[in-house]
Design a protein around this motif. Structure first.
Motif, mmCIF file in Angstrom:
data_model
loop_
_atom_site.group_PDB
_atom_site.id
_atom_site.type_symbol
_atom_site.label_atom_id
_atom_site.label_comp_id
_atom_site.label_asym_id
_atom_site.label_seq_id
_atom_site.Cartn_x
_atom_site.Cartn_y
_atom_site.Cartn_z
ATOM 1 N N ASP A 1 0.824 -1.201 0.000
ATOM 2 C CA ASP A 1 0.000 0.000 0.000
ATOM 3 C C ASP A 1 0.867 1.264 0.000
ATOM 4 O O ASP A 1 1.832 1.363 0.751
ATOM 5 N N ASP A 2 0.518 2.224 -0.840
ATOM 6 C CA ASP A 2 1.308 3.442 -0.983
ATOM 7 C C ASP A 2 1.400 4.231 0.319
ATOM 8 O O ASP A 2 2.429 4.863 0.610
ATOM 9 N N LEU A 3 0.336 4.205 1.121
ATOM 10 C CA LEU A 3 0.345 4.934 2.380
ATOM 11 C C LEU A 3 1.367 4.339 3.348
ATOM 12 O O LEU A 3 2.105 5.067 4.022
ATOM 13 N N VAL A 4 1.412 3.009 3.413
ATOM 14 C CA VAL A 4 2.381 2.332 4.283
ATOM 15 C C VAL A 4 3.806 2.655 3.842
ATOM 16 O O VAL A 4 4.674 2.979 4.662
ATOM 17 N N VAL A 5 4.036 2.590 2.538
ATOM 18 C CA VAL A 5 5.364 2.899 1.998
ATOM 19 C C VAL A 5 5.734 4.343 2.317
ATOM 20 O O VAL A 5 6.878 4.637 2.710
ATOM 21 N N SER A 6 4.771 5.245 2.190
ATOM 22 C CA SER A 6 5.012 6.659 2.459
ATOM 23 C C SER A 6 5.375 6.896 3.921
ATOM 24 O O SER A 6 6.281 7.689 4.223
ATOM 25 N N LEU A 7 4.704 6.205 4.837
ATOM 26 C CA LEU A 7 4.990 6.362 6.262
ATOM 27 C C LEU A 7 6.399 5.861 6.610
ATOM 28 O O LEU A 7 7.124 6.495 7.381
ATOM 29 N N TYR A 8 6.754 4.715 6.045
ATOM 30 C CA TYR A 8 8.108 4.187 6.274
ATOM 31 C C TYR A 8 9.159 5.115 5.676
ATOM 32 O O TYR A 8 10.243 5.307 6.241
#
Length: 203
Positions: free
Chosen positions: A54-61
């Motif tokens: 998920d792009d949101l998870v990648v963005s948070l990391y």
């Protein structure tokens, strides 16, 4: 509130180093842990990218990684700037023991290059008695051409716990009651022992 995570500790070390006029002790263990965490975050991000997570998870990391990289790089960069600015002073005082092995090698190399450059371009052309890179002339009693950190600089600081009545000068005329979590503006020279002992943080 006491800092618990390595990111919080790194942020504290970065803030202290940035505000202190002199170089502080190198946080070797903390820097090593930060590097390991950064490597782990990079590997995790690579896995997420390969698995099309998920792009949101990648963005948070990615935000966590960017923050850790910024703090670590800025902390090390500030230290290198201080070494360059006060190179000779650090090498001739006990501040030398505050450097990491890599920083000591960097400092030694800088001194060698600076001495060679000054000797070839300037000092060898000056009259006898004025060929020192440390003193204005042989009549000088001290190394009056060596820049030193201004320890009389006023700094913002915050106590981590109750210190109580604290003497700010040698005469005992200036005394302040240092209370936990209170903010103060004091001369760095007066509180450098408390900063070194981890009892007070610079802001």
């Amino acid at each position: 509130m006491e800092a618990k995570s390595d990111v919080d500790l790194l942020k504290r070390a970065w803030r202290n180093e940035k505000a202190a006029p002199e170089i502080l002790h190198f946080e070797a263990g903390l820097v090593q842990r930060a590097r390991e965490q950064i490597q782990l975050l990079e590997e995790t991000l690579d896995e997420f990218t390969e698995n099309r997570s998920d792009d949101l998870v990648v963005s948070l990391y990615q935000m966590d990684l960017d923050r850790a990289l910024f703090l670590l790089r800025s902390y090390l960069r500030i230290r290198l700037q201080k070494i360059e600015n006060y190179l000779v002073h650090i090498s001739k005082t006990n501040l030398w023991n505050r450097l990491s092995e890599q920083e000591q090698r960097f400092a030694k190399r800088c001194i060698e290059i600076m001495e060679k450059h000054l000797e070839q371009s300037v000092l060898s052309r000056l009259p006898y008695g004025y060929q020192s890179m440390l003193k204005q002339s042989i009549s000088s009693d001290e190394d009056d051409m060596v820049p030193e950190p201004q320890l009389d600089t006023f700094v913002f600081c915050k106590t981590k716990s109750d210190v109580g009545a604290f003497q700010l000068d040698d005469t005992g005329e200036e005394i302040v009651d240092l209370v936990a979590d209170d903010l103060y503006v004091l001369r760095y020279k007066s509180i450098r022992g408390l900063v070194d002992g981890g009892r007070i943080d610079l802001v």
